[in-house]
Write a protein that holds these residues in place. Sequence first.
Motif, PDB file in Angstrom:
ATOM      1  N   THR A  55       0.852  -1.183   0.000  1.00  0.00           N
ATOM      2  CA  THR A  55       0.000   0.000   0.000  1.00  0.00           C
ATOM      3  C   THR A  55       0.894   1.240   0.000  1.00  0.00           C
ATOM      4  O   THR A  55       2.113   1.154   0.119  1.00  0.00           O
ATOM      5  CB  THR A  55      -0.897   0.020   1.244  1.00  0.00           C
ATOM      6  N   ASP A  56       0.280   2.419  -0.111  1.00  0.00           N
ATOM      7  CA  ASP A  56       1.071   3.655  -0.030  1.00  0.00           C
ATOM      8  C   ASP A  56       1.766   3.756   1.317  1.00  0.00           C
ATOM      9  O   ASP A  56       2.946   4.141   1.410  1.00  0.00           O
ATOM     10  CB  ASP A  56       0.169   4.874  -0.250  1.00  0.00           C
ATOM     11  N   ALA A  57       1.034   3.404   2.373  1.00  0.00           N
ATOM     12  CA  ALA A  57       1.642   3.427   3.708  1.00  0.00           C
ATOM     13  C   ALA A  57       2.765   2.394   3.796  1.00  0.00           C
ATOM     14  O   ALA A  57       3.811   2.634   4.417  1.00  0.00           O
ATOM     15  CB  ALA A  57       0.577   3.159   4.766  1.00  0.00           C
ATOM     16  N   GLY A  58       2.542   1.232   3.156  1.00  0.00           N
ATOM     17  CA  GLY A  58       3.568   0.198   3.176  1.00  0.00           C
ATOM     18  C   GLY A  58       4.837   0.637   2.475  1.00  0.00           C
ATOM     19  O   GLY A  58       5.959   0.347   2.936  1.00  0.00           O
ATOM     20  N   SER A  59       4.704   1.344   1.350  1.00  0.00           N
ATOM     21  CA  SER A  59       5.882   1.841   0.625  1.00  0.00           C
ATOM     22  C   SER A  59       6.682   2.820   1.487  1.00  0.00           C
ATOM     23  O   SER A  59       7.907   2.779   1.533  1.00  0.00           O
ATOM     24  CB  SER A  59       5.457   2.518  -0.677  1.00  0.00           C
ATOM     25  N   GLN A  60       5.972   3.702   2.167  1.00  0.00           N
ATOM     26  CA  GLN A  60       6.638   4.673   3.037  1.00  0.00           C
ATOM     27  C   GLN A  60       7.319   3.969   4.207  1.00  0.00           C
ATOM     28  O   GLN A  60       8.469   4.278   4.559  1.00  0.00           O
ATOM     29  CB  GLN A  60       5.619   5.691   3.550  1.00  0.00           C
ATOM     30  N   TYR A  61       6.615   2.985   4.781  1.00  0.00           N
ATOM     31  CA  TYR A  61       7.183   2.268   5.931  1.00  0.00           C
ATOM     32  C   TYR A  61       8.369   1.406   5.502  1.00  0.00           C
ATOM     33  O   TYR A  61       9.316   1.224   6.275  1.00  0.00           O
ATOM     34  CB  TYR A  61       6.097   1.410   6.570  1.00  0.00           C
ATOM     35  N   LEU A  62       8.340   0.901   4.276  1.00  0.00           N
ATOM     36  CA  LEU A  62       9.445   0.080   3.785  1.00  0.00           C
ATOM     37  C   LEU A  62      10.745   0.880   3.757  1.00  0.00           C
ATOM     38  O   LEU A  62      11.797   0.395   4.180  1.00  0.00           O
ATOM     39  CB  LEU A  62       9.125  -0.442   2.388  1.00  0.00           C
ATOM     40  N   ASP A  63      10.695   2.108   3.263  1.00  0.00           N
ATOM     41  CA  ASP A  63      11.895   2.947   3.238  1.00  0.00           C
ATOM     42  C   ASP A  63      12.449   3.149   4.641  1.00  0.00           C
ATOM     43  O   ASP A  63      13.659   3.071   4.876  1.00  0.00           O
ATOM     44  CB  ASP A  63      11.578   4.309   2.609  1.00  0.00           C
ATOM     45  N   THR A  64      11.547   3.412   5.593  1.00  0.00           N
ATOM     46  CA  THR A  64      11.987   3.615   6.983  1.00  0.00           C
ATOM     47  C   THR A  64      12.609   2.349   7.551  1.00  0.00           C
ATOM     48  O   THR A  64      13.670   2.393   8.191  1.00  0.00           O
ATOM     49  CB  THR A  64      10.788   4.044   7.852  1.00  0.00           C
ATOM     50  N   CYS A  65      11.956   1.199   7.328  1.00  0.00           N
ATOM     51  CA  CYS A  65      12.477  -0.072   7.854  1.00  0.00           C
ATOM     52  C   CYS A  65      13.839  -0.403   7.264  1.00  0.00           C
ATOM     53  O   CYS A  65      14.745  -0.852   7.979  1.00  0.00           O
ATOM     54  CB  CYS A  65      11.490  -1.195   7.564  1.00  0.00           C
TER      55      CYS A  65
END
Length: 303
Positions: free
Chosen positions: A60-70
Amino acid sequence: MLDRITGMRVFVRAASAGSLSAAARQLEMSPAMATKHVDALERRLGLKLFQRSTRRLALTDAGSQYLDTCQRLLGELDEAEAALLSQRVEASGLLRMNVPLSFGNRFIAPLLPAFARRHPAVRIELGLTDSQVDLIEGRWDLAVRIGRLADSPLQARRLGDCPTLVCAAPDYLDRRGVPRRVADLGQHNCLGYTLSSWGGSREWAFGRDGSVRVAVSGDLAANNGEALLAAALGGQGLIYQPLFIVADALERGALVPLELDHPPHPLGGIHALYPPERRPPAKVRAMLDYLVEAFAARPAWVR
C-alpha cells in the motif's frame, strides 16, 4: 509479545520477495509465524501495509513509506552490530605497510616492537621508499604519506604536522656567509631533493602557499633526505628539509636553522592512508589506532 525488529525484517523480506511464505523461508520460520509478525505490525501502526491476494502481496502507499523507513533503520542496526562484533575480532594476518624511507626508519620502525607485543597475531611487511606507490595496485594495506593529500578515494587519518626549514653546518656558514633573504640563496650551494616540488635542485618555494619561488643551484642533488643531511653535516651546502630529518642535528648544534625573509613552505600533514573499505580489517584498524596513539603521545618531529 512479538519482537518488533523481527517483524520489520519479515515485512522487508516479504516486500522484496512478494510473498510471506518466501520471507518465512529466508528467515527460517513458519509461514504462520511470518503472517503473525506482519499482522502485529499492522495492528501497532493502525494501517494496512500490504494488499493481499492469493497470488502476490502488493505494498500500500503506507507500506511503501514504511518500507523505506524499515530498510534505513535495519541497515543502521546491522552496521552498528557489525561494528561492535568486529571489535571482538582479534587483529591477525599479514599487514603490508608502505612508508617513506627516512620517516619510516626514524619513527615507524621503532614503534613496531610494541605493536607486535600488543598484537602478536599480526605479521608486518614494511616497505620503505620515498617514491609514491599505488596502494590498490600494489596491494598495500596501509601507507604513511607526508604532504598535502591529492584527491583520491583513499581514507586518511592524520598523525601530525610536518614543518620544514633551511639549514646548514656552522662551518659552511663561516665560509660562505649567512643568507638573510630567499634571494640570497642563489649565491649559495643549495643541495636539492629531487623528489620534491618545493625543495628541488633548481627551485625552492617559500611562503604559506609556496608562491615565493627562488632559483637555486648546487653540486649535489639526491632522492633521499638522509643523503642530503650527511652532505650538509659535512659542510657541503644548504639543505631544505622536513624538521624530522634535521631535528637531532639542530639540537646538538651540528646544523644551524636559517631565518629568511619568507617562511618555509609547510609540507602539510603526516597521514596514514588505507583503501576505501567501509569497515577496514581488524589488522588495519589496530595499526591505525596504534599510530594515532603513539604520535599523539610523542610527536618527535616537533621540537
